[in-house]
Write a protein that holds these residues in place. Structure first.
Motif, PDB file in Angstrom:
ATOM      1  N   ILE A  10      64.222  -9.141 101.336  1.00 59.16           N
ATOM      2  CA  ILE A  10      63.593  -7.865 101.003  1.00 59.16           C
ATOM      3  C   ILE A  10      64.346  -6.757 101.732  1.00 59.16           C
ATOM      4  CG2 ILE A  10      61.476  -6.506 101.063  1.00 59.16           C
ATOM      5  CD1 ILE A  10      59.918  -9.153 101.267  1.00 59.16           C
ATOM      6  N   PHE A  11      64.929  -5.837 100.978  1.00 52.98           N
ATOM      7  CA  PHE A  11      65.705  -4.742 101.550  1.00 52.98           C
ATOM      8  C   PHE A  11      64.891  -3.459 101.594  1.00 52.98           C
ATOM      9  CE2 PHE A  11      68.944  -7.645 100.100  1.00 52.98           C
ATOM     10  CZ  PHE A  11      69.993  -7.500 101.003  1.00 52.98           C
ATOM     11  N   ASP A  12      64.945  -2.760 102.729  1.00 52.78           N
ATOM     12  CA  ASP A  12      64.545  -1.360 102.742  1.00 52.78           C
ATOM     13  C   ASP A  12      65.594  -0.596 101.945  1.00 52.78           C
ATOM     14  OD1 ASP A  12      63.157   0.997 103.522  1.00 52.78           O
ATOM     15  OD2 ASP A  12      64.604   1.307 105.127  1.00 52.78           O
ATOM     16  N   VAL A 109      63.714  -4.645  96.640  1.00 51.48           N
ATOM     17  CA  VAL A 109      63.645  -3.478  97.515  1.00 51.48           C
ATOM     18  C   VAL A 109      62.176  -3.164  97.764  1.00 51.48           C
ATOM     19  CG1 VAL A 109      64.304  -1.066  97.859  1.00 51.48           C
ATOM     20  CG2 VAL A 109      65.739  -2.552  96.456  1.00 51.48           C
ATOM     21  N   ALA A 110      61.835  -2.841  99.014  1.00 56.34           N
ATOM     22  CA  ALA A 110      60.479  -2.405  99.348  1.00 56.34           C
ATOM     23  C   ALA A 110      60.591  -1.217 100.294  1.00 56.34           C
ATOM     24  CB  ALA A 110      59.680  -3.539  99.988  1.00 56.34           C
ATOM     25  N   SER A 111      60.170  -0.052  99.838  1.00 56.50           N
ATOM     26  CA  SER A 111      60.397   1.182 100.583  1.00 56.50           C
ATOM     27  C   SER A 111      59.152   2.058 100.600  1.00 56.50           C
ATOM     28  CB  SER A 111      61.554   1.960  99.933  1.00 56.50           C
ATOM     29  OG  SER A 111      61.678   3.252 100.475  1.00 56.50           O
ATOM     30  N   ASN A 112      59.047   2.855 101.679  1.00 61.90           N
ATOM     31  CA  ASN A 112      57.993   3.865 101.735  1.00 61.90           C
ATOM     32  C   ASN A 112      58.244   4.996 100.751  1.00 61.90           C
ATOM     33  OD1 ASN A 112      56.318   2.707 103.643  1.00 61.90           O
ATOM     34  ND2 ASN A 112      57.062   3.920 105.353  1.00 61.90           N
ATOM     35  N   GLY A 113      59.461   5.114 100.252  1.00 65.34           N
ATOM     36  CA  GLY A 113      59.795   6.163  99.299  1.00 65.34           C
ATOM     37  C   GLY A 113      59.225   5.881  97.917  1.00 65.34           C
ATOM     38  N   SER A 114      59.204   6.903  97.077  1.00 61.86           N
ATOM     39  CA  SER A 114      58.692   6.737  95.719  1.00 61.86           C
ATOM     40  C   SER A 114      59.694   5.962  94.860  1.00 61.86           C
ATOM     41  CB  SER A 114      58.431   8.100  95.080  1.00 61.86           C
ATOM     42  OG  SER A 114      59.660   8.769  94.824  1.00 61.86           O
ATOM     43  N   ARG A 115      59.204   5.359  93.802  1.00 61.37           N
ATOM     44  CA  ARG A 115      60.083   4.634  92.886  1.00 61.37           C
ATOM     45  C   ARG A 115      61.111   5.587  92.267  1.00 61.37           C
ATOM     46  NH1 ARG A 115      59.826  -0.346  90.296  1.00 61.37           N
ATOM     47  NH2 ARG A 115      61.202  -0.482  88.477  1.00 61.37           N
ATOM     48  N   TYR A 136      59.836  -2.073  94.811  1.00 64.90           N
ATOM     49  CA  TYR A 136      58.432  -1.892  95.175  1.00 64.90           C
ATOM     50  C   TYR A 136      58.278  -0.682  96.100  1.00 64.90           C
ATOM     51  CZ  TYR A 136      58.488  -6.549  93.254  1.00 64.90           C
ATOM     52  OH  TYR A 136      58.694  -7.617  92.413  1.00 64.90           O
ATOM     53  N   SER A 137      57.421   0.226  95.680  1.00 58.92           N
ATOM     54  CA  SER A 137      57.209   1.476  96.411  1.00 58.92           C
ATOM     55  C   SER A 137      55.818   1.502  97.029  1.00 58.92           C
ATOM     56  CB  SER A 137      57.362   2.668  95.461  1.00 58.92           C
ATOM     57  OG  SER A 137      56.849   3.845  96.048  1.00 58.92           O
ATOM     58  N   ALA A 138      55.751   2.011  98.254  1.00 56.53           N
ATOM     59  CA  ALA A 138      54.457   2.192  98.909  1.00 56.53           C
ATOM     60  C   ALA A 138      53.558   3.112  98.091  1.00 56.53           C
ATOM     61  CB  ALA A 138      54.670   2.758 100.308  1.00 56.53           C
ATOM     62  N   HIS A 139      54.149   4.048  97.352  1.00 59.41           N
ATOM     63  CA  HIS A 139      53.361   4.976  96.540  1.00 59.41           C
ATOM     64  C   HIS A 139      52.602   4.239  95.439  1.00 59.41           C
ATOM     65  CE1 HIS A 139      55.251   8.907  97.888  1.00 59.41           C
ATOM     66  NE2 HIS A 139      56.000   7.989  98.466  1.00 59.41           N
ATOM     67  N   ASP A 140      53.194   3.164  94.920  1.00 64.09           N
ATOM     68  CA  ASP A 140      52.551   2.392  93.862  1.00 64.09           C
ATOM     69  C   ASP A 140      51.553   1.389  94.424  1.00 64.09           C
ATOM     70  OD1 ASP A 140      54.157   3.713  91.979  1.00 64.09           O
ATOM     71  OD2 ASP A 140      55.754   2.214  92.187  1.00 64.09           O
ATOM     72  N   VAL A 141      51.890   0.812  95.574  1.00 62.80           N
ATOM     73  CA  VAL A 141      51.045  -0.225  96.172  1.00 62.80           C
ATOM     74  C   VAL A 141      49.865   0.386  96.920  1.00 62.80           C
ATOM     75  CG1 VAL A 141      51.042  -2.188  97.780  1.00 62.80           C
ATOM     76  CG2 VAL A 141      53.025  -1.777  96.320  1.00 62.80           C
ATOM     77  N   LEU A 150      52.981  -3.727 102.057  1.00 58.21           N
ATOM     78  CA  LEU A 150      54.069  -3.547 101.086  1.00 58.21           C
ATOM     79  C   LEU A 150      54.948  -4.786 101.019  1.00 58.21           C
ATOM     80  CD1 LEU A 150      55.590  -1.749  99.098  1.00 58.21           C
ATOM     81  CD2 LEU A 150      56.855  -0.782 101.029  1.00 58.21           C
ATOM     82  N   PHE A 151      55.287  -5.340 102.176  1.00 63.79           N
ATOM     83  CA  PHE A 151      56.116  -6.552 102.188  1.00 63.79           C
ATOM     84  C   PHE A 151      55.355  -7.747 101.621  1.00 63.79           C
ATOM     85  CE2 PHE A 151      58.613  -4.713 105.977  1.00 63.79           C
ATOM     86  CZ  PHE A 151      59.551  -4.135 105.134  1.00 63.79           C
ATOM     87  N   LEU A 152      54.073  -7.832 101.923  1.00 65.92           N
ATOM     88  CA  LEU A 152      53.275  -8.928 101.388  1.00 65.92           C
ATOM     89  C   LEU A 152      53.155  -8.811  99.869  1.00 65.92           C
ATOM     90  CD1 LEU A 152      50.464  -9.035 104.086  1.00 65.92           C
ATOM     91  CD2 LEU A 152      52.376 -10.631 103.822  1.00 65.92           C
ATOM     92  N   HIS A 153      53.022  -7.580  99.377  1.00 66.88           N
ATOM     93  CA  HIS A 153      52.983  -7.361  97.925  1.00 66.88           C
ATOM     94  C   HIS A 153      54.295  -7.796  97.286  1.00 66.88           C
ATOM     95  CE1 HIS A 153      52.124  -5.337  94.097  1.00 66.88           C
ATOM     96  NE2 HIS A 153      53.358  -4.864  94.165  1.00 66.88           N
TER      97      HIS A 153
END
Length: 217
Positions: A10-12, A109-115, A136-141, A150-153
């Motif tokens: 999983i990459f930031d 990819v899993a980031s705090n940024g938007s998709r 995967y974006s924190a904004h969506d999760v 976010l990582f678990l998702h």
């Protein structure tokens, strides 16, 4: 033969795939100056963190910025406009991704940024095709690092157990999220205080060319 490679990496995004952190902070610095806060791009990075944009705005207000009600819409527009001009790849990341994919290891990819932000940056840099739809974006999760959600998702969507995942991060916030998710973390410390990453259990590395060996390839 004992398996040594993970099933999923999983990459930031910012600071791990693309060298976008300072571009992002330059936009913030210029924007805050309009609203009474003189803060350098480096101080934006070091003092305001890498969390939700609303939290960054709140932190700026505590330092003296008088932000308008429409500030979130404004700052996202300014950041996206800047990122559409392009940002460089992190040195060595493309070769690392090719070696990982050659071993049939899943990546996402899993980031705090938007998709939208990720698609702009990864599309302009040519990396988007490496990840297909696995972004995967924190904004969506609805959860932001350092929350592990976010990582678990991402692991759940990729159908992998946390024990089979490795996270690649460059921020203490992300390293802490990985620790809370019970995932191994490799901490890219080329532009980050390595001790901040190590304190959250990350294994320090300084070049993306080290990743294949670190993940057992």
């Amino acid at each position: 033969m004992t398996k040594t490679t993970p099933n999923l990496i999983i990459f930031d995004c910012d600071g791990v795939l693309v060298d976008s952190v300072m571009a992002h902070c330059e936009v913030l610095s210029a924007n805050f100056a309009k609203y009474g806060l003189e803060i350098s791009p480096i101080d934006c990075r070091d003092k305001l963190g890498a969390g939700k944009m609303s939290e960054i705005g709140n932190a700026a207000q505590k330092l003296g910025a008088s932000l308008p009600d429409h500030w979130l819409d404004e700052i996202y527009y300014e950041i996206f406009t800047r990122l559409e001009q392009g940002v460089p790849l992190i040195d060595g990341i493309e070769d690392a991704l090719k070696q990982i994919k050659a071993e049939q290891i899943k990546i996402c990819v899993a980031s705090n940024g938007s998709r939208k932000k990720m698609e702009i940056m990864l599309g302009a840099s040519g990396l988007l095709s490496h990840f297909d739809e696995y972004i995967y974006s924190a904004h969506d999760v609805g959860v932001w690092k350092p929350d592990p959600g976010l990582f678990l998702h991402a692991a759940g969507q990729m159908r992998e157990d946390v024990s089979e995942c490795i996270v690649i991060e460059d921020s203490p916030t992300g390293a802490l999220a990985a620790k809370r998710a019970d995932m191994k973390c490799l901490g890219y410390a080329a532009d980050t205080n390595a001790n901040d990453l190590i304190s959250h259990g990350a294994t320090k590395f300084l070049s993306m060319r080290e990743i294949p060996k670190l993940v057992g390839i």
